[in-house]
Design a protein around this motif. Structure first.
Motif, PDB file in Angstrom:
ATOM      1  N   LEU A 152     -30.247  44.472  -2.608  1.00 18.33           N
ATOM      2  CA  LEU A 152     -29.817  44.854  -3.956  1.00 18.33           C
ATOM      3  C   LEU A 152     -28.342  45.240  -3.966  1.00 18.33           C
ATOM      4  CD1 LEU A 152     -30.707  45.484  -6.913  1.00 18.33           C
ATOM      5  CD2 LEU A 152     -31.121  47.834  -6.144  1.00 18.33           C
ATOM      6  N   ALA A 153     -27.918  46.016  -2.970  1.00 18.89           N
ATOM      7  CA  ALA A 153     -26.508  46.443  -2.902  1.00 18.89           C
ATOM      8  C   ALA A 153     -25.597  45.225  -2.774  1.00 18.89           C
ATOM      9  CB  ALA A 153     -26.293  47.404  -1.731  1.00 18.89           C
ATOM     10  N   ALA A 154     -25.997  44.251  -1.949  1.00 14.37           N
ATOM     11  CA  ALA A 154     -25.178  43.032  -1.785  1.00 14.37           C
ATOM     12  C   ALA A 154     -25.151  42.238  -3.083  1.00 14.37           C
ATOM     13  CB  ALA A 154     -25.734  42.185  -0.643  1.00 14.37           C
ATOM     14  N   PHE A 204     -29.306  44.163 -21.100  1.00 13.21           N
ATOM     15  CA  PHE A 204     -28.953  43.685 -19.754  1.00 13.21           C
ATOM     16  C   PHE A 204     -29.458  44.670 -18.696  1.00 13.21           C
ATOM     17  CE2 PHE A 204     -25.409  41.457 -22.119  1.00 13.21           C
ATOM     18  CZ  PHE A 204     -25.825  40.166 -21.837  1.00 13.21           C
ATOM     19  N   ALA A 205     -29.326  45.964 -18.992  1.00 11.08           N
ATOM     20  CA  ALA A 205     -29.783  46.984 -18.033  1.00 11.08           C
ATOM     21  C   ALA A 205     -31.286  46.871 -17.796  1.00 11.08           C
ATOM     22  CB  ALA A 205     -29.426  48.382 -18.534  1.00 11.08           C
ATOM     23  N   ALA A 206     -32.049  46.545 -18.850  1.00 14.02           N
ATOM     24  CA  ALA A 206     -33.507  46.433 -18.699  1.00 14.02           C
ATOM     25  C   ALA A 206     -33.868  45.303 -17.738  1.00 14.02           C
ATOM     26  CB  ALA A 206     -34.157  46.214 -20.065  1.00 14.02           C
ATOM     27  N   LEU A 207     -33.108  44.206 -17.773  1.00 13.59           N
ATOM     28  CA  LEU A 207     -33.352  43.101 -16.839  1.00 13.59           C
ATOM     29  C   LEU A 207     -33.129  43.554 -15.397  1.00 13.59           C
ATOM     30  CD1 LEU A 207     -31.436  40.252 -18.717  1.00 13.59           C
ATOM     31  CD2 LEU A 207     -33.907  40.369 -18.365  1.00 13.59           C
ATOM     32  N   GLU A 208     -32.034  44.304 -15.195  1.00 13.96           N
ATOM     33  CA  GLU A 208     -31.714  44.776 -13.840  1.00 13.96           C
ATOM     34  C   GLU A 208     -32.792  45.743 -13.355  1.00 13.96           C
ATOM     35  OE1 GLU A 208     -27.877  46.487 -14.591  1.00 13.96           O
ATOM     36  OE2 GLU A 208     -27.046  44.554 -15.203  1.00 13.96           O
ATOM     37  N   MET A 252     -22.256  60.305  -5.907  1.00 10.14           N
ATOM     38  CA  MET A 252     -22.529  61.374  -6.881  1.00 10.14           C
ATOM     39  C   MET A 252     -21.826  61.102  -8.219  1.00 10.14           C
ATOM     40  SD  MET A 252     -24.613  63.546  -5.309  1.00 10.14           S
ATOM     41  CE  MET A 252     -24.536  65.058  -6.286  1.00 10.14           C
ATOM     42  N   MET A 253     -20.532  60.803  -8.162  1.00 10.45           N
ATOM     43  CA  MET A 253     -19.785  60.555  -9.406  1.00 10.45           C
ATOM     44  C   MET A 253     -20.308  59.307 -10.103  1.00 10.45           C
ATOM     45  SD  MET A 253     -17.267  62.834  -9.857  1.00 10.45           S
ATOM     46  CE  MET A 253     -16.148  62.013 -10.963  1.00 10.45           C
ATOM     47  N   GLY A 254     -20.486  58.239  -9.332  1.00  7.42           N
ATOM     48  CA  GLY A 254     -20.902  56.964  -9.914  1.00  7.42           C
ATOM     49  C   GLY A 254     -22.265  57.065 -10.567  1.00  7.42           C
ATOM     50  N   ALA A 255     -23.202  57.694  -9.886  1.00  4.11           N
ATOM     51  CA  ALA A 255     -24.566  57.782 -10.418  1.00  4.11           C
ATOM     52  C   ALA A 255     -24.582  58.592 -11.713  1.00  4.11           C
ATOM     53  CB  ALA A 255     -25.483  58.429  -9.380  1.00  4.11           C
ATOM     54  N   ILE A 256     -23.895  59.726 -11.735  1.00  5.66           N
ATOM     55  CA  ILE A 256     -23.920  60.582 -12.925  1.00  5.66           C
ATOM     56  C   ILE A 256     -23.188  59.897 -14.074  1.00  5.66           C
ATOM     57  CG2 ILE A 256     -23.167  62.797 -13.877  1.00  5.66           C
ATOM     58  CD1 ILE A 256     -23.687  63.961 -11.020  1.00  5.66           C
ATOM     59  N   PHE A 257     -22.057  59.276 -13.770  1.00  2.02           N
ATOM     60  CA  PHE A 257     -21.336  58.558 -14.822  1.00  2.02           C
ATOM     61  C   PHE A 257     -22.193  57.434 -15.418  1.00  2.02           C
ATOM     62  CE2 PHE A 257     -18.731  55.147 -16.391  1.00  2.02           C
ATOM     63  CZ  PHE A 257     -17.996  55.821 -17.349  1.00  2.02           C
ATOM     64  N   ALA A 258     -22.823  56.647 -14.543  1.00  2.00           N
ATOM     65  CA  ALA A 258     -23.650  55.528 -15.028  1.00  2.00           C
ATOM     66  C   ALA A 258     -24.785  56.050 -15.899  1.00  2.00           C
ATOM     67  CB  ALA A 258     -24.202  54.729 -13.844  1.00  2.00           C
ATOM     68  N   ARG A 259     -25.420  57.123 -15.455  1.00  2.00           N
ATOM     69  CA  ARG A 259     -26.542  57.670 -16.202  1.00  2.00           C
ATOM     70  C   ARG A 259     -26.109  58.195 -17.572  1.00  2.00           C
ATOM     71  NH1 ARG A 259     -32.184  58.028 -15.621  1.00  2.00           N
ATOM     72  NH2 ARG A 259     -32.901  59.925 -16.580  1.00  2.00           N
ATOM     73  N   LEU A 260     -25.012  58.951 -17.600  1.00  2.00           N
ATOM     74  CA  LEU A 260     -24.599  59.598 -18.853  1.00  2.00           C
ATOM     75  C   LEU A 260     -23.979  58.612 -19.830  1.00  2.00           C
ATOM     76  CD1 LEU A 260     -22.899  62.916 -17.684  1.00  2.00           C
ATOM     77  CD2 LEU A 260     -25.241  62.573 -18.445  1.00  2.00           C
ATOM     78  N   PRO A 296     -37.570  53.589 -11.924  1.00  5.22           N
ATOM     79  CA  PRO A 296     -36.551  52.557 -11.659  1.00  5.22           C
ATOM     80  C   PRO A 296     -35.207  52.896 -12.300  1.00  5.22           C
ATOM     81  CG  PRO A 296     -38.590  51.555 -12.432  1.00  5.22           C
ATOM     82  CD  PRO A 296     -38.763  53.036 -12.568  1.00  5.22           C
ATOM     83  N   ALA A 297     -35.214  53.598 -13.445  1.00  6.99           N
ATOM     84  CA  ALA A 297     -33.953  53.946 -14.109  1.00  6.99           C
ATOM     85  C   ALA A 297     -33.109  54.871 -13.238  1.00  6.99           C
ATOM     86  CB  ALA A 297     -34.231  54.609 -15.459  1.00  6.99           C
ATOM     87  N   PHE A 298     -33.769  55.736 -12.466  1.00  6.53           N
ATOM     88  CA  PHE A 298     -33.034  56.622 -11.555  1.00  6.53           C
ATOM     89  C   PHE A 298     -32.334  55.801 -10.467  1.00  6.53           C
ATOM     90  CE2 PHE A 298     -33.139  58.816  -7.428  1.00  6.53           C
ATOM     91  CZ  PHE A 298     -32.216  59.811  -7.680  1.00  6.53           C
ATOM     92  N   VAL A 299     -33.088  54.920  -9.817  1.00  8.51           N
ATOM     93  CA  VAL A 299     -32.525  54.124  -8.718  1.00  8.51           C
ATOM     94  C   VAL A 299     -31.446  53.164  -9.245  1.00  8.51           C
ATOM     95  CG1 VAL A 299     -33.097  52.475  -6.879  1.00  8.51           C
ATOM     96  CG2 VAL A 299     -34.654  54.374  -7.399  1.00  8.51           C
ATOM     97  N   HIS A 300     -31.653  52.662 -10.434  1.00  7.08           N
ATOM     98  CA  HIS A 300     -30.673  51.784 -11.088  1.00  7.08           C
ATOM     99  C   HIS A 300     -29.331  52.491 -11.260  1.00  7.08           C
ATOM    100  CE1 HIS A 300     -29.453  49.541 -14.978  1.00  7.08           C
ATOM    101  NE2 HIS A 300     -29.289  48.684 -13.988  1.00  7.08           N
ATOM    102  N   ALA A 301     -29.369  53.697 -11.835  1.00  4.54           N
ATOM    103  CA  ALA A 301     -28.109  54.428 -12.058  1.00  4.54           C
ATOM    104  C   ALA A 301     -27.415  54.744 -10.739  1.00  4.54           C
ATOM    105  CB  ALA A 301     -28.377  55.714 -12.847  1.00  4.54           C
ATOM    106  N   VAL A 302     -28.195  55.111  -9.721  1.00  5.07           N
ATOM    107  CA  VAL A 302     -27.581  55.469  -8.435  1.00  5.07           C
ATOM    108  C   VAL A 302     -26.943  54.241  -7.787  1.00  5.07           C
ATOM    109  CG1 VAL A 302     -28.002  56.351  -6.107  1.00  5.07           C
ATOM    110  CG2 VAL A 302     -29.151  57.422  -8.066  1.00  5.07           C
ATOM    111  N   MET A 303     -27.676  53.137  -7.725  1.00  6.29           N
ATOM    112  CA  MET A 303     -27.155  51.952  -7.033  1.00  6.29           C
ATOM    113  C   MET A 303     -25.976  51.329  -7.780  1.00  6.29           C
ATOM    114  SD  MET A 303     -29.015  51.658  -4.217  1.00  6.29           S
ATOM    115  CE  MET A 303     -28.750  49.962  -3.647  1.00  6.29           C
ATOM    116  N   MET A 304     -26.157  51.084  -9.097  1.00  6.78           N
ATOM    117  CA  MET A 304     -25.072  50.472  -9.881  1.00  6.78           C
ATOM    118  C   MET A 304     -23.862  51.404  -9.949  1.00  6.78           C
ATOM    119  SD  MET A 304     -26.024  47.474 -11.160  1.00  6.78           S
ATOM    120  CE  MET A 304     -24.946  47.195 -12.565  1.00  6.78           C
TER     121      MET A 304
END
Lengths: 206, 206
Positions: free
Chosen positions: B87-89, B123-127, A157-165, B150-158
């Motif tokens: 992707l996580a790995a 760089f984010a666009a490549l990911e 939760m923290m990581g996703a929101i931080f990355a997005r914002l 994809p931007a949603f899943v990107h923020a959550v995973m990264m």
């Protein structure tokens, strides 16, 4: 001004003056330029009054921008999804102000200092206790077979929101919070793939 | 050394020398102490050779520690969960080295500079293109009714992996990657709560 808060009223005024001076100087000079001496001068107190409250500059900055020893307690909304939606909104409110990305980046760059890392872990433990309450309620309601590890949900939760914002651009905050709550609640209730889950040692179907 | 890579072999040796010198100096002096001049001196080249490749110090640091214009392409594992586990790995391998937290913190603190923010978005666009491929495959397989953003899943995973590794303490990396892949795949397949989903405009049952 909770009656349970330790310290006399005089001390609470000093508490507030330190936090306010920190916020003003962060806005003026940024994280890297901030010093405890400058905060003390701006607040009209001695440095010792700050060090009685915060072991490091970083701890003071965290308290002034994010939260101190009190964190918001979650209302029981009746569902895991709505509780996580509350959490997403609360985190967004806490870290969403302009400039907080730079402050958190500065704190992160200082985390190799063990005193800083220890203080950050203390703040994280407060946040995690709130999440544990949400997960325990979902388990008691029967939404989850066993409470997942609060540290896992905390990082997501923290990581996703931080990355997005602050890393990838904020876009639609409300829509992101909706999607995050739906996805995390849905995934905790129906994890994909038959992996063992933490806490019960059994496999769950996808 | 891909044959599709622009530039002559001589240039590729310069590319490699810059990236290697950046890594060595980051390990020695940290992000804040790093300068383009010092990297040029260590690599035995002129500063102009660096600025032909990278507009800013930050872009050079990102390329040396995370990735350049080439990112790993996902194998088709046959399921969304296993693709997200890959992707996580991959993200863990990319950002998991000791010291990368401090480097990313420094980059983040510099994101108020528009040139830095623009490079980071590149760089984010490549990911994100890699993630779009994974989500499109899951949609083609019938695992998802429509590809999520994809931007949603990107923020959550990264965000989740970064927070776990560099903010809250890393713990069990493999277990975290397993749980993250299962939760995100499960939640995309079965989102909780009847919210509208991106891309199809319909409500999904929880």
């Amino acid at each position: 001004m909770s009656p349970n808060r330790p310290g006399r009223p005089r001390d609470e005024r000093v508490d507030a003056a330190i936090l306010q001076a920190t916020r003003v100087l962060l806005a003026e000079a940024g994280y890297a330029g901030l010093t405890v001496a400058a905060v003390a001068a701006r607040a009209g107190i001695g440095k010792a009054a700050i060090y009685r409250r915060y072991a490091t500059k970083q701890e003071m900055v965290f308290a002034a921008t994010m939260h101190g020893a009190q964190v918001p307690q979650p209302p029981d909304t009746g569902s895991l999804r709505a509780d996580l939606r509350w959490l997403a909104a609360t985190i967004t409110g806490m870290i969403g102000a302009p400039g907080v990305g730079g402050v958190l980046g500065g704190l992160l760059a200082d985390m190799e200092d063990e005193a800083v890392a220890t203080a950050m872990r203390g703040f994280a433990a407060l946040e995690r206790a709130t999440i544990a309450l949400i997960l325990d309620r979902a388990t008691a309601r029967g939404e989850l077979p066993a409470a997942p590890d609060p540290a896992f949900v905390h990082a997501v939760m923290m990581g996703a929101i931080f990355a997005r914002l602050h890393v990838f651009g904020e876009g639609d905050r409300e829509g992101f919070a909706d999607d995050l709550a739906s996805t995390v609640a849905g995934g905790l209730i129906h994890p994909a793939g038959g992996l063992p889950r933490q806490g019960d040692g059994t496999a769950t179907p996808g």
